[in-house]
Write a protein that holds these residues in place. Sequence first.
Motif, PDB file in Angstrom:
ATOM      1  N   ALA A  64      23.738  38.260  53.015  1.00  0.00           N
ATOM      2  CA  ALA A  64      22.417  38.162  53.635  1.00  0.00           C
ATOM      3  C   ALA A  64      22.343  38.908  54.966  1.00  0.00           C
ATOM      4  O   ALA A  64      21.265  39.047  55.534  1.00  0.00           O
ATOM      5  N   GLY A  65      23.494  39.345  55.479  1.00  0.00           N
ATOM      6  CA  GLY A  65      23.514  40.065  56.745  1.00  0.00           C
ATOM      7  C   GLY A  65      23.291  39.180  57.950  1.00  0.00           C
ATOM      8  O   GLY A  65      22.699  39.612  58.943  1.00  0.00           O
ATOM      9  N   ILE A  66      23.758  37.920  57.875  1.00  0.00           N
ATOM     10  CA  ILE A  66      23.639  36.987  58.997  1.00  0.00           C
ATOM     11  C   ILE A  66      25.004  36.360  59.269  1.00  0.00           C
ATOM     12  O   ILE A  66      25.949  36.575  58.516  1.00  0.00           O
ATOM     13  N   THR A  67      25.101  35.572  60.330  1.00  0.00           N
ATOM     14  CA  THR A  67      26.374  34.935  60.670  1.00  0.00           C
ATOM     15  C   THR A  67      26.622  33.739  59.746  1.00  0.00           C
ATOM     16  O   THR A  67      25.670  33.141  59.231  1.00  0.00           O
ATOM     17  N   PRO A  68      27.902  33.379  59.560  1.00  0.00           N
ATOM     18  CA  PRO A  68      28.190  32.180  58.765  1.00  0.00           C
ATOM     19  C   PRO A  68      27.527  30.924  59.334  1.00  0.00           C
ATOM     20  O   PRO A  68      27.082  30.060  58.576  1.00  0.00           O
ATOM     21  N   GLN A  69      27.420  30.838  60.659  1.00  0.00           N
ATOM     22  CA  GLN A  69      26.775  29.677  61.284  1.00  0.00           C
ATOM     23  C   GLN A  69      25.287  29.615  60.901  1.00  0.00           C
ATOM     24  O   GLN A  69      24.761  28.536  60.608  1.00  0.00           O
ATOM     25  N   SER A  70      24.626  30.778  60.903  1.00  0.00           N
ATOM     26  CA  SER A  70      23.215  30.808  60.503  1.00  0.00           C
ATOM     27  C   SER A  70      23.063  30.444  59.035  1.00  0.00           C
ATOM     28  O   SER A  70      22.120  29.737  58.654  1.00  0.00           O
ATOM     29  N   MET A  71      23.985  30.923  58.204  1.00  0.00           N
ATOM     30  CA  MET A  71      23.923  30.587  56.785  1.00  0.00           C
ATOM     31  C   MET A  71      24.157  29.097  56.582  1.00  0.00           C
ATOM     32  O   MET A  71      23.514  28.466  55.740  1.00  0.00           O
ATOM     33  N   GLN A  72      25.071  28.525  57.350  1.00  0.00           N
ATOM     34  CA  GLN A  72      25.319  27.092  57.218  1.00  0.00           C
ATOM     35  C   GLN A  72      24.058  26.297  57.561  1.00  0.00           C
ATOM     36  O   GLN A  72      23.698  25.351  56.855  1.00  0.00           O
ATOM     37  N   ALA A  73      23.350  26.705  58.620  1.00  0.00           N
ATOM     38  CA  ALA A  73      22.103  26.033  58.985  1.00  0.00           C
ATOM     39  C   ALA A  73      21.061  26.194  57.876  1.00  0.00           C
ATOM     40  O   ALA A  73      20.336  25.248  57.543  1.00  0.00           O
ATOM     41  N   THR A  74      20.992  27.390  57.298  1.00  0.00           N
ATOM     42  CA  THR A  74      20.048  27.654  56.208  1.00  0.00           C
ATOM     43  C   THR A  74      20.358  26.757  55.014  1.00  0.00           C
ATOM     44  O   THR A  74      19.466  26.132  54.431  1.00  0.00           O
ATOM     45  N   LEU A  75      21.634  26.677  54.655  1.00  0.00           N
ATOM     46  CA  LEU A  75      22.025  25.867  53.499  1.00  0.00           C
ATOM     47  C   LEU A  75      21.868  24.376  53.776  1.00  0.00           C
ATOM     48  O   LEU A  75      21.508  23.612  52.872  1.00  0.00           O
ATOM     49  N   ASN A  76      22.107  23.954  55.006  1.00  0.00           N
ATOM     50  CA  ASN A  76      21.886  22.548  55.355  1.00  0.00           C
ATOM     51  C   ASN A  76      20.412  22.181  55.164  1.00  0.00           C
ATOM     52  O   ASN A  76      20.094  21.108  54.651  1.00  0.00           O
ATOM     53  N   ALA A  77      19.507  23.078  55.593  1.00  0.00           N
ATOM     54  CA  ALA A  77      18.070  22.832  55.426  1.00  0.00           C
ATOM     55  C   ALA A  77      17.721  22.758  53.938  1.00  0.00           C
ATOM     56  O   ALA A  77      16.942  21.889  53.525  1.00  0.00           O
ATOM     57  N   LEU A  78      18.292  23.656  53.138  1.00  0.00           N
ATOM     58  CA  LEU A  78      18.030  23.634  51.697  1.00  0.00           C
ATOM     59  C   LEU A  78      18.608  22.376  51.049  1.00  0.00           C
ATOM     60  O   LEU A  78      17.998  21.800  50.142  1.00  0.00           O
TER      61      LEU A  78
END
Length: 147
Positions: A64-78
């Motif tokens: 996705a071209g983002i940081t793992p921390q940002s992806m973790q936040a995205t997945l937590n929201a999902l």
Amino acid sequence: MAGDGDDARPPLSTAFLLMTLGGRIREEIEERLRAERMSLRHLSALGHLARHPGLSYSELARRAGITPQSMQATLNALEERGAVERVTVPGRGRSAQLHVTAEGLRLRRVGTDVVAGIDDRLRVQLGDPTRDALTDALSGLLSGADD
């Protein structure tokens, strides 16, 4: 001074036009996704996970071209929305096994319908032959971007 070429318009920049159009389309997609409390990051994560269940946070973030921390936040929201479920508990050195739920598949369809609607509008504005040629040209450029 008039006549010395200062008033001449510079040639149109293909890169600038693509960047501007891409920004406008991205804004339109994001606006339409907000109605479902979604973003392009959510749609991207759902798409990658639907095609490749069990990808790690790091791999999803890279794609996705983002940081793992940002992806973790995205997945937590999902996950909070019931769109993604965690099959295993993450631990130090272990990847969380994440899978898209029926709700996640529904949200993914909503997102892909938003994009399809914009594609349909472009097809009408450009006409099929021009849209097809543009799609082929842009696809070729993206394929060559990895070289």
